[in-house]
Design an enzyme around this catalytic site. Sequence first.
Site, PDB file in Angstrom:
ATOM      1  N   PRO A 256       0.790  -1.244   0.000  1.00 22.32           N
ATOM      2  CA  PRO A 256       0.000   0.000   0.000  1.00 22.32           C
ATOM      3  C   PRO A 256       0.820   1.290   0.000  1.00 22.32           C
ATOM      4  CG  PRO A 256       0.080  -0.902   2.202  1.00 22.32           C
ATOM      5  CD  PRO A 256       0.829  -1.867   1.331  1.00 22.32           C
ATOM      6  N   GLY A 257       2.136   1.199  -0.133  1.00 21.00           N
ATOM      7  CA  GLY A 257       2.878   2.424  -0.402  1.00 21.00           C
ATOM      8  C   GLY A 257       3.739   2.949   0.728  1.00 21.00           C
ATOM      9  N   ASP A 321      10.129  -5.414  -2.677  1.00 22.02           N
ATOM     10  CA  ASP A 321       9.540  -5.855  -1.401  1.00 22.02           C
ATOM     11  C   ASP A 321       8.610  -7.008  -1.777  1.00 22.02           C
ATOM     12  OD1 ASP A 321       8.677  -5.975   1.200  1.00 22.02           O
ATOM     13  OD2 ASP A 321       7.534  -4.111   1.147  1.00 22.02           O
ATOM     14  N   CYS A 374       9.027  -9.768   4.543  1.00 19.90           N
ATOM     15  CA  CYS A 374       8.657  -9.770   5.965  1.00 19.90           C
ATOM     16  C   CYS A 374       8.416 -11.208   6.427  1.00 19.90           C
ATOM     17  CB  CYS A 374       7.445  -8.882   6.210  1.00 19.90           C
ATOM     18  SG  CYS A 374       6.022  -9.303   5.204  1.00 19.90           S
TER      19      CYS A 374
HETATM   20  C1  LIG Z   1       4.805  -7.043   0.917  1.00 17.71           C
HETATM   21  S1  LIG Z   1       3.609  -6.294  -0.056  1.00 17.71           S
HETATM   22  C2  LIG Z   1       4.377  -4.784  -0.443  1.00 17.71           C
HETATM   23  C3  LIG Z   1       4.377  -3.741   0.641  1.00 17.71           C
HETATM   24  C4  LIG Z   1       4.843  -2.366   0.163  1.00 17.71           C
HETATM   25  N1  LIG Z   1       6.117  -2.416  -0.491  1.00 17.71           N
HETATM   26  C5  LIG Z   1       4.913  -1.326   1.260  1.00 17.71           C
HETATM   27  O1  LIG Z   1       5.986  -1.016   1.747  1.00 17.71           O
HETATM   28  O2  LIG Z   1       3.854  -0.787   1.620  1.00 17.71           O
HETATM   29  C6  LIG Z   1       3.758  -7.179  -1.548  1.00 17.71           C
HETATM   30  C7  LIG Z   1       3.021  -6.617  -2.741  1.00 17.71           C
HETATM   31  O3  LIG Z   1       3.426  -7.365  -3.897  1.00 17.71           O
HETATM   32  C8  LIG Z   1       2.400  -7.262  -4.855  1.00 17.71           C
HETATM   33  N2  LIG Z   1       2.691  -8.258  -5.906  1.00 17.71           N
HETATM   34  C9  LIG Z   1       2.689  -9.606  -5.791  1.00 17.71           C
HETATM   35  N3  LIG Z   1       3.075 -10.167  -6.948  1.00 17.71           N
HETATM   36  C10 LIG Z   1       3.336  -9.157  -7.821  1.00 17.71           C
HETATM   37  C11 LIG Z   1       3.766  -9.099  -9.179  1.00 17.71           C
HETATM   38  N4  LIG Z   1       4.021 -10.205  -9.869  1.00 17.71           N
HETATM   39  N5  LIG Z   1       3.902  -7.897  -9.756  1.00 17.71           N
HETATM   40  C12 LIG Z   1       3.616  -6.759  -9.063  1.00 17.71           C
HETATM   41  N6  LIG Z   1       3.215  -6.759  -7.779  1.00 17.71           N
HETATM   42  C13 LIG Z   1       3.076  -7.930  -7.157  1.00 17.71           C
HETATM   43  C14 LIG Z   1       1.158  -7.487  -4.028  1.00 17.71           C
HETATM   44  O4  LIG Z   1       0.023  -6.986  -4.690  1.00 17.71           O
HETATM   45  C15 LIG Z   1       1.506  -6.721  -2.739  1.00 17.71           C
HETATM   46  O5  LIG Z   1       0.946  -5.437  -2.786  1.00 17.71           O
END
Ligand SMILES: C[S@@+](CC[C@H](N)C(=O)[O-])C[C@H]1O[C@@H](n2cnc3c(N)ncnc32)[C@H](O)[C@@H]1O
Length: 442
Positions: A256-257, A321, A374
């Site tokens: 979510p950013g 991430d 995480c």
């Molecule tokens: C751990 S969360 C990211 C948290 C974010 N970086 C933060 O600091 O708020 C992982 C994210 O990876 C995205 N995701 C998973 N597979 C993906 C892909 N193949 N391409 C782009 N996004 C992906 C998911 O939708 C999710 O939002």
Amino acid sequence: MTDRRDKKPATKTPKNGARYVAARGVQDVLEKMLPLDQALSNQALFTQLETRDRGFARLIAATTLRRMGQIDQVLAPFIKKAPPTYVLAVLRTGAAQILFLGTPPHAAVSAGVALLKRSQKTARAAGMANAVLRRVSEQGQTLLAETRPLDNLPKWLRVSWEDAYGAQAARAIANAMVQDPPLDITVKSDPQGWAEKLEGELLPFGTVRRSKIGDVTALAGFDDGEWWAQDISASLPVKLAGDLKGKKVLDLCAAPGGKTMQLAAAGAIVTAIDKNEDRLARVHENLKRTKLSADVIVADVAKWRDPENKTGGGYDVVILDAPCSATGTFRRRPDVLHLKSPADVSSLMRVQEKLLLAASRHVRPGGTLIYCTCSLETREGEQQIIKFMKNRANFRLNAIVEEEMFSLSEAITPQGCVRVLPSFLQENGGMDGFFIARFTRC
Ligand SMILES: C[S@@+](CC[C@H](N)C(=O)[O-])C[C@H]1O[C@@H](n2cnc3c(N)ncnc32)[C@H](O)[C@@H]1O
């Protein structure tokens, strides 16, 4: 989607609304394998509750899921035959209130009984629940003393952490994980000033910590976008990226950013990518509230091609991430304990491997690549990067050194990566489990 069971909820027994929602939430996590937040917000009644009652419902459900191994051991002597799932959820949430939340036992018992009497289907179990919860009130603390936080871990996680970090560390993680998580805040500027205004504590790296989560949106500075909630662990990857002013940074898997906002606040020119449109809406909301900017793109990181650099290599810094089992976050997301399995870790590893290779294409020569998760599973961290370095000889680990980690230097691994365990910073309330590796492209 709302839950049809709850079409006309509140008026009948508004008094026990939070407890009802908590029991249904626990049932739906375990039966439908829904994340807890979804299992709660799917219920029409949840959205009708006062903010305070929503918080109470979440607290009951989260405590039940976090402590389920111990709760089940306390309940076991009093339950003759496995009850239907909703009845069991009422017993577990009732026991959680008596054992861990300081609810007066008579209130927890009578509320549990009332919840079962709401429907003819479950009314028959009300007498049994009354007897069981009364016994928990009388003998629960004695039985609880014979259990350990380690009993809350599914066997595969316990074995995995004992193998990776040793038996003592696994015990310390389990002890840390049963604590209520604090509220961690990343500020745009003036951490000391915000620590005072928010009556919080200033942690290493400038995170402001308040001991209780509560209603985040009601706190000073939220509406003005001066800060956002972010566990101290999740803030570390950006802090380890060096001076970002004017740098072109690619934030992969961005929603979510949290990291997008950190990067933009540090003066980077940010491109943020995620494949999940709904989650990206949160990135837009967060950027708007904090008056920060980034180029936000919906795309699959594995397939995305940089339109400005067809052969890649267009970014000074790339942060991945990656999606992971999130086992490091189970203080905040206790549902993870019940939803994830070793098979999930195996399939996530394949995704991470692919995304890491794709991410590396966008790093300019001499630029930085940061990989983080995480998860507490070394298969998603330490082992993942060994594979990466075999496949990409032009990337070398840029070892993280003690001076960069302040009082958290115990997190530095022999390879020069960061491995945070939830038992670190225990005297201040702990932190989420995390893994971070930093590479330089040669
Ligand atoms: C751990 S969360 C990211 C948290 C974010 N970086 C933060 O600091 O708020 C992982 C994210 O990876 C995205 N995701 C998973 N597979 C993906 C892909 N193949 N391409 C782009 N996004 C992906 C998911 O939708 C999710 O939002």
